[in-house]
Design a protein around this motif. Sequence first.
Motif, short mmCIF file in Angstrom:
data_model
loop_
_atom_site.label_atom_id
_atom_site.label_comp_id
_atom_site.label_asym_id
_atom_site.label_seq_id
_atom_site.Cartn_x
_atom_site.Cartn_y
_atom_site.Cartn_z
N THR A 37 0.84 -1.19 0.00
CA THR A 37 0.00 0.00 0.00
C THR A 37 0.88 1.24 0.00
O THR A 37 1.88 1.30 0.71
CB THR A 37 -0.91 0.00 1.25
N VAL A 39 0.63 5.49 0.42
CA VAL A 39 -0.20 6.65 0.73
C VAL A 39 0.56 7.91 0.37
O VAL A 39 1.75 8.04 0.64
CB VAL A 39 -0.65 6.69 2.21
N THR A 61 -3.20 11.53 5.28
CA THR A 61 -3.31 10.76 4.04
C THR A 61 -4.23 11.48 3.07
O THR A 61 -5.35 11.82 3.41
CB THR A 61 -3.85 9.35 4.32
N ARG A 64 -4.67 6.94 -1.49
CA ARG A 64 -4.12 5.61 -1.26
C ARG A 64 -4.02 4.87 -2.59
O ARG A 64 -4.93 4.94 -3.41
CB ARG A 64 -5.00 4.83 -0.29
#
Length: 137
Positions: A37, A39, A61, A64
């Motif tokens: 992942t 961000v 954030t 994403r």
Amino acid sequence: MSKRTEHVAKGKTANIVSKDRLAISVGELDGVEVGDTVVVLNSVEIKDPDSYAVLGVYHETRLRLRVDSVAEKFSIASVVDQNPTTGGFSALSAALDSTRVRRMKVIVRSESAESESAVWVEPGEPVVVTRSIEVED
């Protein structure tokens, strides 16, 4: 078994690859793997209003992504959603801003298409790469 999030690497947005994919400045040499992942962060420097001394930096954030492919020194990631805590996003589209060739506008629409929001991403913005791993309880 439970999951925990492991920090993999810090990097920056490097380039716009396509309408919903970005290149980031970390890759295999930094430990990045397909499925990690990513961000994109909004970093705000917090200053004392009287002395103007820097008290710290707050990170939030903005976007994403998920890593699709990994090269030695960079990775390619696809947009997953704008706000990981709200979920429910299904349609993503992006358009290049004609006034700033390297800037990307990502439009995130809700499943009902009643609302949409946009995120502008430019090369050099900070990113953090993480990985979910299963651990025994």
